[in-house]
Design a protein around this motif. Sequence first.
Motif, mmCIF file in Angstrom:
data_model
loop_
_atom_site.group_PDB
_atom_site.id
_atom_site.type_symbol
_atom_site.label_atom_id
_atom_site.label_comp_id
_atom_site.label_asym_id
_atom_site.label_seq_id
_atom_site.Cartn_x
_atom_site.Cartn_y
_atom_site.Cartn_z
ATOM 1 N N UNK A 1 49.223 68.840 115.842
ATOM 2 C CA UNK A 1 48.754 67.693 115.400
ATOM 3 C C UNK A 1 48.399 66.710 116.579
ATOM 4 N N UNK A 98 39.803 62.981 123.041
ATOM 5 C CA UNK A 98 39.775 64.680 123.225
ATOM 6 C C UNK A 98 38.217 64.888 123.551
ATOM 7 N N UNK A 272 43.834 80.025 103.824
ATOM 8 C CA UNK A 272 44.645 78.808 104.043
ATOM 9 C C UNK A 272 43.798 78.085 105.155
ATOM 10 N N UNK A 274 42.863 78.924 108.106
ATOM 11 C CA UNK A 274 43.514 79.031 109.722
ATOM 12 C C UNK A 274 42.811 80.055 110.321
ATOM 13 N N UNK A 275 42.265 81.031 109.699
ATOM 14 C CA UNK A 275 41.852 82.437 110.564
ATOM 15 C C UNK A 275 40.267 82.446 110.624
ATOM 16 N N UNK A 292 41.169 74.324 109.333
ATOM 17 C CA UNK A 292 41.545 73.816 110.611
ATOM 18 C C UNK A 292 41.554 75.082 111.708
ATOM 19 N N UNK A 293 40.387 75.869 111.526
ATOM 20 C CA UNK A 293 40.159 76.866 112.397
ATOM 21 C C UNK A 293 38.911 76.424 113.235
ATOM 22 N N UNK A 294 37.887 75.760 112.531
ATOM 23 C CA UNK A 294 36.555 75.395 113.518
ATOM 24 C C UNK A 294 37.004 74.127 114.287
ATOM 25 N N UNK A 295 36.523 74.254 115.358
ATOM 26 C CA UNK A 295 36.371 72.885 116.147
ATOM 27 C C UNK A 295 35.827 71.726 115.537
ATOM 28 N N UNK A 298 32.201 72.347 116.131
ATOM 29 C CA UNK A 298 31.603 73.214 115.344
ATOM 30 C C UNK A 298 31.468 72.704 113.783
ATOM 31 N N UNK B 315 38.107 89.141 111.356
ATOM 32 C CA UNK B 315 39.342 88.529 110.914
ATOM 33 C C UNK B 315 39.975 88.944 109.434
ATOM 34 N N UNK B 320 46.744 86.842 108.658
ATOM 35 C CA UNK B 320 46.981 86.004 109.528
ATOM 36 C C UNK B 320 48.001 84.864 109.051
ATOM 37 N N UNK B 325 47.809 80.693 115.217
ATOM 38 C CA UNK B 325 46.537 80.043 115.326
ATOM 39 C C UNK B 325 45.986 80.523 116.970
ATOM 40 N N UNK B 328 44.237 83.876 116.625
ATOM 41 C CA UNK B 328 42.808 83.594 116.090
ATOM 42 C C UNK B 328 41.785 82.983 116.901
ATOM 43 N N UNK B 332 38.509 84.709 118.200
ATOM 44 C CA UNK B 332 37.159 83.938 117.867
ATOM 45 C C UNK B 332 36.569 83.802 119.322
#
Lengths: 324, 345
Positions: A1, A98, A272, A274-275, A292-295, A298, B315, B320, B325, B328, B332
Amino acid sequence: MRNTLEVMVEGIWRQGEGNLAVRLTAPDGAALPGWSPGAHIDVHLPGGLVRQYSLTGNPASRRGYLICVARDPDSRGGSRYIHESLRPGQRLTISTPRNLFPLEKADRVVLMAAGIGITPLYAMARRLEDAGVPFTLHYYVRHPEQAAFRYQLGHPFRFGDCTIYHSSAGESPRHALPEALTRPATGTRLYLCGPDGFMDHVRQSALTRGWSPENIHSEAFQPPAPSAPASSDNAFTVTLASTGQRWPVAADQTIARVLLDNGIDVPLSCEMGICGACLTPVTEGTVDHRDSVQSAAEKSGPRQQVALCCSRSLTENLTISLAP
Amino acid sequence: MKAHRPTPPAHCSFDPEDWLRLARCWHPVARACDVDNKPHKAVLLDEPLVLYRINGQAVVARDVCPHRGVPLTLGFHDEAGIICPYHGLRFGEDGRCNRIPASPDQPIPAKLNLMTFPVEERYGLVWTCLAPDTDNPAPLPTMPRWHDAAFQQINCPPFDVNGFAGRQVEGFLDVAHFAWVHSATFADPDNSQVPDYSPQETDYGFTADYWSTVSNYPSGAEDRAPPDFRWLRRFEMHLPFTATLTVHFPGEDRLVIMNAASPVSARKTRMFAPIARNFDLHIPVGEVHAFNLRVFEEDRLMVETQRPEKLPLDLTLEAHIPADRSSIAYRRGLKKMGFGEFFLV
């Protein structure tokens, strides 16, 4: 978080036509966490809006954070709130800074900004000046009055040069690319910030002049990053770019579920967000990113991908290029 | 360094395109303390190497005598270089041939020099790069605190794993396996829940700050942490195969472990583990080696028996969970570097 901070609006002032600079400080006057040029903060606004703004001004200053926000005629609420309702003395929640757009080691630096894209690049110019790294800053605005930090940029730098171009005078990026762009060198880096069309054009021009892609750095400054308010759980349609097939996605369905129900193979794993197994290119429409996987880069970049297992659409239709 | 066209070695166990990508990166091949003037053998990316030292300078070269192809690691040395056992050709600084016993008066042609690779000595390790990209040189991984005067430097003996380097490194980043695999050494079998964390992308890979209540004191040792102490483990992943972990102990105590996995082949990994710490400095280095060896041994069975042996970058090929995280982010990151969809043959 990500950690959040409570800050107070210390001042708001006009910074060129249509732009407001906002200085944020800790309510008790304590120092805020340090930051480096290119960093951004998430600003939480009333109504559940979260918007990302680049920090600008002098990165060595500990007097607070400075952001500068352009009035966006197509505002989805963020810039309109800041321009119409935000007041000095008001408290806000922000994230800690950030940086997805950091300055890398370089012998020389070319900075190219358009419009409000000046914000991270102005901070970079200040840092390069302090570090004694030679730089040129090229800043494109429509009219001279629209330039932010015009006074500061008008003062001579020891290590850099700043030129402001006015498209109203025919100096648009399409007609007036700086000479600096014609001299790629291994130790020279190019930083871009501005609307997608501007960045695409400059990037392409640089590549055809022999720049190495690794030396070109950019961050979109208008992230379509919504914070998923409940009201956006609207129905929309998903269209397969390859076949034109189109199905409705109800508020309580995921895109993946709808596709599977219609016999389309979906590459799923975690289900979900995350991957990233189900990330699929989007050719039309605006993604309401829930994964929540892409920045953040992105999610706000020019080549959008949607996580089919959890994300939704902000537009009535989302066209994806998934093999049927 | 002699310029040469990078070519995957014969019987290469990697996909040729992946081999070229890996060959552009720096990898460790030995501990600096293990390289002296004698020929020392190493294998990197299926390429047999000879390492030796002359006037303090480490040399890394292909383990092939350019005259008739005999490995120099079968040879011996004198003060002026390493000597091929077949015809006595001798190689010294920068891999240059400096003696041809059969024709001592003839000038030495350049073709008789060894094919050498660039060398960097850092964190007590000798690093090399088989196909340096001069236009866009790969960065060497960095290790926090190694050069800090208050820190002790320890270098565990290399640890060989019969598995792919990517699987080994992913295990190092994995925070969910502590309670299951490492409860005999430091973890708590009753504390298996993984608090949320989120990796942050960097130009060299990513970092992950992971806060947990799992102690990092050896099992059985006195737990000196205050109650409710939260341990910060900061992972820094330097793609493709080197990661560091900084464990924040109570107060100013810090432990930094580098996991530098050297890809010997697609199925063999030599793991180097430099350690820096600023506490328990009285504990003999031998005990530190022994403790870490136990931890590495605990991981071995998992990494050596995982199937597929390769690391699926697609993936959808494995399941996962939120604790993954970092795994992953790792996959990536490798994919962004351009590695094959199904990494390694």
